[in-house]
Each structure stands twice: as structure tokens, then as C-alpha cells.
Design an enzyme around this catalytic site. Structure first.
Site, PDB file in Angstrom:
ATOM      1  CG  ASN A   1     -17.614  22.229  28.373  1.00  0.00           C
ATOM      2  OD1 ASN A   1     -17.892  22.846  29.106  1.00  0.00           O
ATOM      3  ND2 ASN A   1     -18.250  21.190  27.972  1.00  0.00           N
ATOM      4  CB  CYS A   2     -18.849  27.599  28.686  1.00  0.00           C
ATOM      5  SG  CYS A   2     -19.798  28.933  28.180  1.00  0.00           S
TER       6      CYS A   2
END
Length: 115
Positions: free
Chosen positions: A8-9
Site C-alpha cells: 500500500n506504499c
């Protein structure tokens, strides 16, 4: 090629998209789920420097107590903190043929190193 990071970065997403668009087939290692070893962190620190591997700009670092932050003055202590707080690892880290070659994402740097 292995891409180490967390899915999710945003920086990891940009790197993975760039790699895919440029024809690189990379395995993804989610160190939140699969973990990371002290040996791997030390290897990255030896290549990039522990100051590069430790992301002091992120929310994880800022959320750590001042006592913990002040303890991080060398590679040994940095690795100890990173093992406990994997979100403080700068990401992604790209390995090619088992060797770390890139950290974070910079399109020009990726093009120069990987093409």
C-alpha cells in the site's frame, strides 16, 4: 529481481508500475507479511548506508518515542529498530541477482541502473 516493500506504499506502487511498464518481471516481497531478516537489513545497510535504509521522514519514525529515536546512532541500533518497526524501512529496495541495487524510487535512476 525482487522488490521489497509493502503493497500500500505509494512509492512502492510507482516503482512496481515503472518496472512492469518497462518489461521487468519482479517478484514482490511484502516484508510486513513475510518479514525481513537482520542479515538482509545489514546487507542493505552495508550497500546503501543505514541512514538511507532508515526512513526518518515517514510517520512510523515520527511516531517512535524520542528515547528510541535517540538510540538510533549506528547501524546496529538502526537494524534493531527496523526489525521491530518494518514500516520505517525506506522502500522499495530492489535486488537483482541477489544483490541490492536500488532503494526508494527515482525514474531516471531506475532507467540508468536497470536498462
Amino acid at each position: 529481481m525482487i522488490v521489497y516493500g509493502i503493497p500500500n506504499c505509494n512509492t512502492v506502487k510507482k516503482a512496481r508500475t515503472w518496472l512492469e511498464e518497462n518489461g521487468f518481471n519482479a517478484e514482490f516481497h511484502d516484508f510486513k507479511k513475510k518479514g525481513i531478516t537482520p542479515e538482509k537489513l545489514n546487507e542493505w545497510c552495508n550497500v546503501f548506508g543505514w541512514e538511507q535504509v532508515l526512513n526518518k521522514k515517514g510517520t512510523t519514525w515520527r511516531a517512535l518515542s524520542l528515547e528510541v529515536q535517540q538510540r538510533v546512532a549506528d547501524q546496529k541500533n538502526a537494524v534493531e529498530v527496523l526489525l521491530q518497526h518494518t514500516s520505517a524501512i525506506k522502500r522499495p529496495v530492489i535486488e537483482v541477482d541477489g544483490k541490492p541495487v536500488l532503494i526508494s524510487f527515482n525514474e531516471a535512476q531506475y532507467a540508468a541502473v536497470l536498462k
